[in-house]
Structures are given as C-alpha cells and as structure tokens.
Scaffold this motif. Sequence first.
Motif, PDB file in Angstrom:
ATOM      1  N   SER A  46       0.694  -1.268  -0.149  1.00 30.92           N
ATOM      2  CA  SER A  46       0.137  -0.105  -0.110  1.00 30.92           C
ATOM      3  C   SER A  46       0.884   1.375   0.135  1.00 30.92           C
ATOM      4  CB  SER A  46      -0.940   0.061   1.312  1.00 30.92           C
ATOM      5  OG  SER A  46      -0.249  -0.194   2.372  1.00 30.92           O
ATOM      6  N   ASP A  47       2.077   1.287   0.774  1.00 32.30           N
ATOM      7  CA  ASP A  47       2.972   2.409   0.771  1.00 32.30           C
ATOM      8  C   ASP A  47       3.357   2.497  -0.793  1.00 32.30           C
ATOM      9  OD1 ASP A  47       2.821   2.787   3.232  1.00 32.30           O
ATOM     10  OD2 ASP A  47       4.339   1.223   3.700  1.00 32.30           O
ATOM     11  N   VAL A  61       9.809  -4.022  -0.501  1.00 33.49           N
ATOM     12  CA  VAL A  61       8.758  -4.913   0.022  1.00 33.49           C
ATOM     13  C   VAL A  61       9.056  -6.295   0.480  1.00 33.49           C
ATOM     14  CG1 VAL A  61       6.423  -5.718   0.066  1.00 33.49           C
ATOM     15  CG2 VAL A  61       6.930  -3.446  -1.082  1.00 33.49           C
ATOM     16  N   ALA A  62       9.292  -6.622   1.829  1.00 32.04           N
ATOM     17  CA  ALA A  62       9.728  -7.927   2.161  1.00 32.04           C
ATOM     18  C   ALA A  62       8.600  -8.790   1.840  1.00 32.04           C
ATOM     19  CB  ALA A  62       9.664  -7.968   4.047  1.00 32.04           C
ATOM     20  N   ALA A  63       8.918 -10.142   1.247  1.00 26.74           N
ATOM     21  CA  ALA A  63       8.276 -11.116   0.784  1.00 26.74           C
ATOM     22  C   ALA A  63       7.538 -10.637  -0.499  1.00 26.74           C
ATOM     23  CB  ALA A  63       6.924 -11.648   1.603  1.00 26.74           C
ATOM     24  N   GLY A  64       8.133  -9.598  -1.094  1.00 29.25           N
ATOM     25  CA  GLY A  64       7.273  -9.327  -2.269  1.00 29.25           C
ATOM     26  C   GLY A  64       8.269  -9.495  -3.565  1.00 29.25           C
ATOM     27  N   ASP A  65       7.810  -9.418  -4.657  1.00 30.56           N
ATOM     28  CA  ASP A  65       8.319  -9.799  -5.791  1.00 30.56           C
ATOM     29  C   ASP A  65       8.596  -8.471  -6.864  1.00 30.56           C
ATOM     30  OD1 ASP A  65       9.570 -10.716  -8.180  1.00 30.56           O
ATOM     31  OD2 ASP A  65       8.315 -12.533  -8.416  1.00 30.56           O
ATOM     32  N   LEU A  85       3.265  -5.672  -8.042  1.00 30.26           N
ATOM     33  CA  LEU A  85       4.296  -4.922  -7.409  1.00 30.26           C
ATOM     34  C   LEU A  85       5.243  -4.425  -8.196  1.00 30.26           C
ATOM     35  CD1 LEU A  85       5.698  -3.980  -4.690  1.00 30.26           C
ATOM     36  CD2 LEU A  85       6.843  -6.040  -4.407  1.00 30.26           C
ATOM     37  N   TRP A  86       5.637  -5.163  -9.491  1.00 27.24           N
ATOM     38  CA  TRP A  86       6.484  -4.728 -10.431  1.00 27.24           C
ATOM     39  C   TRP A  86       5.741  -3.548 -11.169  1.00 27.24           C
ATOM     40  CZ3 TRP A  86      10.364  -3.424 -13.189  1.00 27.24           C
ATOM     41  CH2 TRP A  86      10.253  -3.092 -14.557  1.00 27.24           C
TER      42      TRP A  86
END
Length: 262
Positions: A41-42, A90-94, A106-107
Amino acid sequence: AFLNRRKSMPLAYASMVCAITLCVPLGIAVRKANYVNAEPSDVIKGGLVFDSKKETNSVILMGDSNGSMYGKVMKEICASLDYKLSVISVAAGDPLPAPDVASGRLWLDSFAVVQREKPDYLVLACSWKAKLKGGKERLAFAVEALKPLVGHLIILNQPPILPGNANRASIRNGARPPFYEDVEIRRLRMESNDYLKRFNSGNCSVVDIASHFQTTNGEVFFLDEKGRQLYHDTGHLSGFGADLIRSDLMQAVWAKTSLPSD
C-alpha cells in the motif's frame, strides 16, 4: 508472589495493561527506526519518502526483504548527503515483472513510482537465487525498462546464506564457527550473482556485496571483529552486517555526483 495474591489481582492486571500500552508502541517505533520496509500500500502512494532539505539528488531503494535490509543504512547515507530517499522495497514481495498482472502487481506499482520520480539513483536488491529461479529474463526485462528512467541503476548482488545451525541457539548448544554455506545453495547463489555481472555497463553498476561476507574457501563470516552478529537470520544481514558495506553503498551513490560539472 505479591501480585499473585487475590487482593493484588487488580494491581496485577493494571500493571499488565500499562506494560502492554507502553511496550507495544515502543516496539513498533524501534522496528520502524531499524527496519525501513514498505508495504504494498505504501508503494502505491510512492513509497516511504524521506525528503532532503535541498532538492538535489534522489534515490529509490527497490526490491524485496533483501532490499529492505539496507533501508536503515541507505536512509542514513542519504541524510548525510542531503538526498531524497524513497523506499519501495517490500519484504516477501516480488518486484520483478511477471506474465500475469496479479503476481506482477508490485512490479507495476514500483515501475510507476520510478517512472514518476525519475531518480538519480535506483538501488535494486533482491534474493536473486529465488527471484531468478522463476526466469532470468524477468530481470533482463526490468533492467531494460528501468535504465532509461534513472540516472544510474545500482544492482546489489546477494550475500552468502548461512547454514541452519548458524544462530545463537545452536551456539549455546555447542555449534561453533567456521560456518559454510550449503554446497547446492552456494552454487545457485553464485550462479545468480554471476548472471548479474552482464548488466554491469553504461548507467548500470553491479556492486559486489557477497565478497564482504565470505572467504575464498567458502567460510561465511558470522561475527565482526567486535563479536557482533552480522546476520539477522540465515539469509538477511543484521544492522551491523549492512553497516559493513556502508562505504560501498556511499561510493555507489556518490561517484557520479563527485565528478566536476562541465
């Protein structure tokens, strides 16, 4: 014994409520100060932004938890240089592109931030062993898409991964250094780091983080010269570990600006 008495129960519960009320916000504040990590969200809102007093250079930190582990030291570096820092790791993000929109969200959000901000420096750090396993072409696509939008793209390679017994609990039970990376894990990580080298040209640089934490014979450094733990867990550097490569990060974002102008 005093708080366990029946007549002391109201005081015991009141003390517990006061302790929780004090400790929970304090714990959250300490975590945010020492672990600068964005939520999805950030990123949609532009990331965690740390403005500079002067509108000079700007830096974006992008990646997964391997990017966020440099958040605190990058925040301190940017503050010392008076650079604007935006954290979208983002931790645990791709953060790499994916074939379908759902897993590539996220990309898309991260790319939108970079496209809008056009930073002088973009620092990209991930668990490359895991991210490139899904297809190395994803990183190639990301690099080609990001390079035209930034002054300089800085890719940090992946540090060694500790074996499972390299922790304080195991040491209390008798485990001792030297600690060595699992053979297969080391092969895959080094293969990923070698792949990163092909992007080291033009306005893209690859910074060798791994060599600071492993000897030529494969031993992984667990403690620094003062006996402080360099790893938070098997795959993530501690604050002391991240601080060990502070000069490398400083040089990466300072090199271009230290040159005299035309």
